[in-house]
Design an enzyme around this catalytic site. Sequence first.
Site, mmCIF file in Angstrom:
data_model
loop_
_atom_site.group_PDB
_atom_site.id
_atom_site.type_symbol
_atom_site.label_atom_id
_atom_site.label_comp_id
_atom_site.label_asym_id
_atom_site.label_seq_id
_atom_site.Cartn_x
_atom_site.Cartn_y
_atom_site.Cartn_z
ATOM 1 N N LYS A 24 0.835 -1.214 0.000
ATOM 2 C CA LYS A 24 0.000 0.000 0.000
ATOM 3 C C LYS A 24 0.868 1.261 0.000
ATOM 4 O O LYS A 24 0.627 2.195 -0.749
ATOM 5 C CB LYS A 24 -0.904 0.001 1.240
ATOM 6 C CG LYS A 24 -1.574 1.339 1.496
ATOM 7 C CD LYS A 24 -2.304 1.399 2.817
ATOM 8 C CE LYS A 24 -1.453 1.592 4.028
ATOM 9 N NZ LYS A 24 -1.293 2.973 4.532
ATOM 10 N N ARG A 95 -4.569 10.775 4.967
ATOM 11 C CA ARG A 95 -3.480 11.707 5.106
ATOM 12 C C ARG A 95 -2.472 11.614 3.964
ATOM 13 O O ARG A 95 -1.845 12.587 3.571
ATOM 14 C CB ARG A 95 -2.797 11.397 6.432
ATOM 15 C CG ARG A 95 -2.363 12.576 7.158
ATOM 16 C CD ARG A 95 -1.400 12.206 8.222
ATOM 17 N NE ARG A 95 -0.437 13.270 8.298
ATOM 18 C CZ ARG A 95 0.614 13.342 7.551
ATOM 19 N NH1 ARG A 95 0.882 12.397 6.692
ATOM 20 N NH2 ARG A 95 1.430 14.362 7.660
ATOM 21 N N ARG A 124 0.597 14.834 12.996
ATOM 22 C CA ARG A 124 1.266 14.466 11.754
ATOM 23 C C ARG A 124 1.669 15.754 11.030
ATOM 24 O O ARG A 124 1.021 16.162 10.076
ATOM 25 C CB ARG A 124 0.345 13.611 10.861
ATOM 26 C CG ARG A 124 -0.266 12.378 11.520
ATOM 27 C CD ARG A 124 0.680 11.220 11.634
ATOM 28 N NE ARG A 124 1.180 10.689 10.391
ATOM 29 C CZ ARG A 124 0.636 9.690 9.711
ATOM 30 N NH1 ARG A 124 -0.456 9.121 10.146
ATOM 31 N NH2 ARG A 124 1.199 9.233 8.600
ATOM 32 N N PRO A 125 2.751 16.407 11.483
ATOM 33 C CA PRO A 125 3.127 17.683 10.852
ATOM 34 C C PRO A 125 3.600 17.478 9.403
ATOM 35 O O PRO A 125 3.956 16.370 9.019
ATOM 36 C CB PRO A 125 4.291 18.178 11.722
ATOM 37 C CG PRO A 125 4.842 16.967 12.383
ATOM 38 C CD PRO A 125 3.697 16.003 12.524
ATOM 39 N N ASP A 127 5.765 20.001 8.035
ATOM 40 C CA ASP A 127 6.761 21.062 7.875
ATOM 41 C C ASP A 127 7.906 20.655 6.936
ATOM 42 O O ASP A 127 8.430 21.481 6.185
ATOM 43 C CB ASP A 127 7.323 21.465 9.250
ATOM 44 C CG ASP A 127 7.882 20.275 10.016
ATOM 45 O OD1 ASP A 127 7.147 19.269 10.163
ATOM 46 O OD2 ASP A 127 9.039 20.315 10.453
ATOM 47 N N LEU A 128 8.267 19.380 6.955
ATOM 48 C CA LEU A 128 9.394 18.960 6.100
ATOM 49 C C LEU A 128 8.988 18.931 4.625
ATOM 50 O O LEU A 128 9.809 19.226 3.748
ATOM 51 C CB LEU A 128 9.927 17.587 6.553
ATOM 52 C CG LEU A 128 10.492 17.561 7.986
ATOM 53 C CD1 LEU A 128 10.758 16.130 8.446
ATOM 54 C CD2 LEU A 128 11.791 18.380 8.069
ATOM 55 N N ASP A 310 5.154 0.465 11.786
ATOM 56 C CA ASP A 310 3.918 -0.156 11.299
ATOM 57 C C ASP A 310 3.779 -1.613 11.743
ATOM 58 O O ASP A 310 2.759 -2.250 11.463
ATOM 59 C CB ASP A 310 3.829 -0.053 9.771
ATOM 60 C CG ASP A 310 3.592 1.374 9.313
ATOM 61 O OD1 ASP A 310 3.207 2.217 10.143
ATOM 62 O OD2 ASP A 310 3.815 1.658 8.115
ATOM 63 N N ILE A 332 9.004 6.719 16.435
ATOM 64 C CA ILE A 332 8.530 7.452 15.249
ATOM 65 C C ILE A 332 7.251 8.219 15.592
ATOM 66 O O ILE A 332 7.144 9.411 15.328
ATOM 67 C CB ILE A 332 8.245 6.488 14.064
ATOM 68 C CG1 ILE A 332 9.438 5.575 13.812
ATOM 69 C CG2 ILE A 332 7.873 7.275 12.804
ATOM 70 C CD1 ILE A 332 10.652 6.218 13.251
#
Length: 427
Positions: A24, A95, A124-125, A127-128, A310, A332
């Site tokens: 996925k 997302r 869940r930012p 910014d990167l 995960d 993480i």
Amino acid sequence: MGLPYFKIVGGNRLKGSVRVSGAKNAALPIMAASLLCEGEVVLHDLPQVADVKSLAELLTKLGLQVERRPDGALSLTVRDEMNCKAEYDIVRKMRASICVLGPLLAKRGRAEVSMPGGCAIGDRPVDLHIRAMKKLGADVELVSGDLVARAKRLRGAEMFLGGAFGSTVLGTANAMMAAVFAEGVTVIEMAACEPEVVDLANFLNACGASITGQGTPRIVIEGVRELKGCEYRIIPDRIEAGTFMVAAAITNSELKLDNCRLDHLMAFIDRLAAIGVQVERAENGAVVSSARRLEPAEVTTQPFPGFPTDLQAQTMALLCLADGNSIITEKIFPDRFLHVAELNRMGARLRKEGPTVIVEGVKRLIGAPVMASDLRASAALVLAGLAARGLTVVNRVYHLDRGYERLEEKLRSLGADIERCEGGEEE
Ligand code: EPU
């Protein structure tokens, strides 16, 4: 009508072989990358899961013709490049829709993507992702909850894409996709090394891109003028494979997995070995078998090639039954522990201390009604149900359907007593 749920009667030994579906998390960015291509893209081994369907809907809204072929492959062709906006209704559901940001900007000069909110596994930012687009010369602003990025022509640049929690998988994917047409050379330092990022780079190269270093923390992209559609096979899903490995271990069974890449699962297999679960290479796959007595272990999630976040929840379900105390630390997503309270409802003894869970092994789990929260937490509850005494009802399995293809059917074919029912409780 009610929501789907699973009824599981635990205790059955599993037997036989199962084919692992395509990944996925490789499929989603590769589907988004077809926004960049002239002509038809044909993708084989896309898993038939809800997230793939949601992204196909979004890509259709963005002007692609998307069709399932009779052989199961997905065909994607850009027909119209007018719309550059990923609306909130889809981004909110999934997302990973953020991965259209890079390709829309690179190909259409403009991308509007609704800001994804947090989700069940924590903040869940993005910014990167924004840093990468700005480095390549885009203007990025937030307008009424939408990220709006614009650039006439992107320019190659050097960028460092590490954050407080290390590298970013989809951020690296977005940076690579945005840079394919940029003028000159782009260097991504602290790029994510996950196999799904490598698969995306290999797909882009098959379409005519010039990317090297994928699979290392330094990816180099030389801008090209055009990408042409191609036919491509998605890598096997390492997380689904790991989930079946735990299914074998937790039921004290032996299973054969087909279409499984052990080189993508080294850290996980190392921890399984410490627990007493053997994984041996077999033709195009693996055989998993487990000792009756499970040893406790220390597990810390990390970016690839470390232990995958995960598979944290599924491994916790397994360690609930180990003979002693285990420690699981999440590096993480430090809040990714919604399964803890649900596993405790099944008789587990778990205690959360910040980003760590102390697992006191118990002799048995006991079936109970439990609630799925996010995708991987749901899988952990199903696994616990396979081992538990009596009936487990896992509610809200729509979370599971986002990323596992027919999980209950595959488990049933291996001998599990699991059934999908409709009419479960509403939110
Ligand atoms: N992060 C930032 N800033 C950013 C982006 C990420 O600080 O701009 C942080 C995150 O908050 C997190 C860490 O960096 O602490 C890593 O997040 P990453 O960006 O790598 O996650 P992602 O790309 O959004 C993908 C998978 C997730 C998987 C993570 C980590 C897809 C579609 N999703 O998400 O998969 O957990 O990488 O490996 O590829 C799942 O399949 O269940 C799932 C959640």
